[in-house]
Design an enzyme around this catalytic site. Structure first.
Site, PDB file in Angstrom:
ATOM      1  N   CYS A   1      -2.659  -3.018   8.490  1.00 26.20           N
ATOM      2  CA  CYS A   1      -2.314  -1.714   9.055  1.00 26.20           C
ATOM      3  C   CYS A   1      -1.908  -1.869  10.523  1.00 26.20           C
ATOM      4  O   CYS A   1      -0.984  -1.209  10.985  1.00 26.20           O
ATOM      5  CB  CYS A   1      -3.493  -0.748   8.940  1.00 26.20           C
ATOM      6  SG  CYS A   1      -4.373  -0.848   7.368  1.00 26.20           S
TER       7      CYS A   1
ATOM      8  N   CYS B   1       0.829  -1.210   0.000  1.00 23.61           N
ATOM      9  CA  CYS B   1       0.000   0.000   0.000  1.00 23.61           C
ATOM     10  C   CYS B   1       0.859   1.255   0.000  1.00 23.61           C
ATOM     11  O   CYS B   1       0.346   2.349  -0.243  1.00 23.61           O
ATOM     12  CB  CYS B   1      -0.948   0.007   1.191  1.00 23.61           C
ATOM     13  SG  CYS B   1      -0.099  -0.006   2.770  1.00 23.61           S
TER      14      CYS B   1
END
Ligand code: FES
Length: 130
Positions: free
Chosen positions: A109, A38
């Site tokens: 994350c 990402c």
């Protein structure tokens, strides 16, 4: 169509009012990690008392998605005031649990938050050994 609720209130709160944002100029350890997929980057700064091993202060900077901001904010809250050894036990699932859940596609994350804490502690140990 029913609205899909992606984030818990806790996540939204930490995303909108992140705790411990910033840097520590004379940090005892700094950890920088990134996720190649990402492209998000997270940085954690620790101020550690050498005698007690207690994390007296912690700050973070995150260049990434909302969940990355929320998980790093929560991670800093979870390790502040803890010893380095206790902070090393922090897992990404503990961060997710404290945030009352994350959507599956956002779990990575929280992994970044765990890795950033570990990298900062690693850096502290390296600096101490110098
Ligand atoms: Fe990569 Fe959140 S999408 S850290």
């Amino acid at each position: 169509m029913e609205e899909i609720k992606m984030y818990t209130e806790k996540v939204m709160d930490h995303f909108q009012n992140p705790r411990n944002v910033g840097e520590i100029a004379d940090a005892s350890g700094v950890g920088t990690v990134g996720n190649a997929k990402c492209g998000d980057i997270m940085q954690i700064f620790l101020k550690i008392d050498d005698d007690t091993g207690v994390i007296e202060d912690v700050k973070f900077k995150t260049f990434g998605c909302g969940a990355a901001v929320a998980t790093s904010s929560m991670a800093t809250e979870l390790i502040k005031g803890k010893t380095v050894d206790e902070a090393l036990q922090l897992t990404n699932s503990a961060v997710v649990e404290a945030l009352e859940g994350l959507p599956p596609q956002k779990i990575h994350c929280s992994v970044l938050a765990e890795e950033a804490v570990k990298a900062a502690i690693d850096d502290y140990h390296k600096k101490k050994a110098e």
